[in-house]
Motif scaffolding. Structure first.
Motif: not given
Length: 509
Positions: A196-200, A229-239, A220-226
């Motif tokens: 869902k979070y790839l299409s929004e 990244f291709k869709k140019k969504l921002k990926i931020r560290s939550i820590n 689960h996360m490795r392919s999702f993050l890839t």
């Protein structure tokens, strides 16, 4: 603030832990009828008000912390990351934020024998959920009225065969009922939920630098993050955002830390007089562990240091397998974990019950330094400033007592201080013993912060720059301090540290 904390602590402990449990049991009384048809009346795999009425009241997820407390933590985190995103965005289109956080996996000592499970503290802070291989998703866009976000907990489904071997699971219904989370799903649905979070239009907040659960990350996360990244969504560290929030403790959290400190202090008081020449370091560790657990701690907060003689000069000595000789000191650094919050105490004492003149001189130099540093734990000061004060005080004490042979020149002062105390005077304390490490020691102290104060002097047995009688001695004294608007509040003050008090304690055996 200090007075309200002490009042809350009195209500928590009454006169002792047994009184605390009795008080909670009386407060529940005949409350079994309060568990109506919407409550889960079975074992969920962690303490609940149903299975542990002596420990939790109805509505509490953790002793003293309610569903509402955890909901406010999640809402506060969303407010923090929304503010960060808003500040950094130039987009005209409004974006959402999604937080993805994993619980720890089970780790194995051998093929099918697990280590005791310990939950990821960030995950526990936001959920109170203590089962492995879980996932929290916070969605700032899909919200109900008057809410800042929607929270979803993904858990392991009920499985009678696996529960036979490994214990009860909450399942989706138990997770919602106990934690107050908005919604729960089986973990097998995670990949579909993430799509869902790839299409929004979302920013993704995830601890990608040091994944908590490598198996879930890879599955689960490795392919999702890839794909993100291709869709140019921002990926931020939550820590960083979670540490920023965890760093300031509420009164309820400090009360839990007070109890962790009290338990640890009482354990030290039972362990110190048990010491005697030729005692094994491991015996001291075992006794401390036992005394903490019988007082209500779930475990020791970290592998303790029990270092006799010159071994005290190895800062992270945890072998704990040597005998401590007559005339030697033993340095013990240990703390209890109490329902997710920890204590951290260090005491040093002579196993034969009497400090030698050199040991007493060095010990009192450390104690004088520690008390001065505790007095500086006030709003506005920084831990780095307190470290600078410690460094100067240690050098002054070494010179005043003629422990070092040569007076250092001005530029050498810090070199001498670092030689004889190579660690910082303090670190943050909370759910982890080295808590919220994303927060620098250079920020001003404010009420709600909890710190350690732990100066030491360490003189190796081959150090020819000091008088011979001081060689081979390592001493550290450490307490836990809450910063309040009224000044420092020592959470571990029940643990003896005066020379005369320690010798008297040992003489009463």
């Amino acid at each position: 603030m200090r007075k309200s904390l002490l009042t809350s602590f009195h209500h928590l402990t009454c006169v002792n832990t047994n009184c605390f449990f009795a008080h909670r049991a009386l407060s529940i009384g005949s409350s079994a009828q309060n568990f109506q048809e919407n409550a889960i009346t079975r074992n969920l795999g962690q303490p609940t008000a149903y299975t542990h009425p002596f420990l939790l009241n109805k509505g509490e997820v953790t002793p003293g912390l309610t569903k509402e407390d955890y909901e406010e933590r999640r809402s506060a985190l969303i407010r923090i990351i929304n503010a960060v995103s808003k500040k950094q965005k130039n987009d005209k289109e409004e974006k959402g934020n999604v937080v993805i956080l994993f619980g720890e996996p089970i780790k194995y000592m051998s093929e099918d024998i697990p280590y005791p499970f310990h939950q990821n503290t960030n995950f526990r802070y936001l959920t109170g959920f203590l089962e492995p291989d879980s996932c929290l998703i916070l969605d700032s866009r899909s919200v109900e009225e008057s809410s800042t976000h929607k929270s979803t907990l993904l858990v392991q489904e009920r499985d009678s065969h696996k529960e036979l071997w490994h214990g009860a699971r909450a399942g989706t219904d138990g997770a919602v009922e106990h934690t107050g989370i908005d919604h729960a799903e089986g973990m097998q649905h995670l990949s579909n939920i993430l799509k869902k979070y790839l299409s929004e239009n979302y920013d993704i907040w995830y601890d990608f630098q040091r994944p908590t659960n490598l198996e879930l990350h890879m599955n689960h996360m490795r392919s999702f993050l890839t794909d993100a990244f291709k869709k140019k969504l921002k990926i931020r560290s939550i820590n960083d955002a979670i540490h920023q929030q965890r760093h300031i403790k509420t009164n309820k959290e400090i009360v839990l830390m007070m109890e962790a400190g009290r338990i640890t202090a009482e354990a030290f008081k039972q362990t110190i007089p048990f010491s005697s020449p030729d005692i094994n370091e491991g015996t001291v560790q075992a006794l401390l562990d036992c005394e903490c657990r019988v007082r209500g701690a779930q475990m020791l907060a970290y592998p303790p240091v029990v270092a006799g003689g010159n071994r005290a000069n190895t800062l992270h000595y945890i072998f704990n397998n040597q005998r401590i000789k007559d005339g030697e000191l033993v340095l013990v650094d240990a703390g209890a974990e109490y329902h997710g919050y920890v204590a951290d105490i260090t005491r040093t004492w002579p196993v034969n019950g009497k400090f030698s003149p050199a040991q007493r001189t060095l010990y009192e130099a450390v104690l004088k330094t520690q008390r001065a540093c505790i007095s500086l734990c006030k709003p506005g000061n920084t831990l780095d400033q307190i470290y600078n004060a410690m460094a100067m005080l240690i050098v002054q004490e070494l010179m005043a007592n003629k422990i070092i042979k040569r007076k250092p020149k001005g530029h050498e002062t810090y070199e001498v201080a670092r030689k004889y105390c190579p660690h910082h005077v303090s670190h943050w304390l909370g759910m982890d013993v080295h808590d919220t490490q994303c927060v620098p020691r250079s920020i001003p102290l404010t009420p709600g912060m909890v710190v350690t104060v732990e100066p030491g002097i360490y003189i190796r047995e081959d150090d020819i720059d000091v008088a011979e009688e001081y060689r081979g001695i390592g001493i550290r004294i450490e307490d836990d301090v809450a910063v309040t608007s009224d000044g420092p509040l020592v959470l571990t003050g029940a643990c003896p540290k005066d020379v005369d008090e320690i010798e008297l304690l040992m003489s009463n055996t």
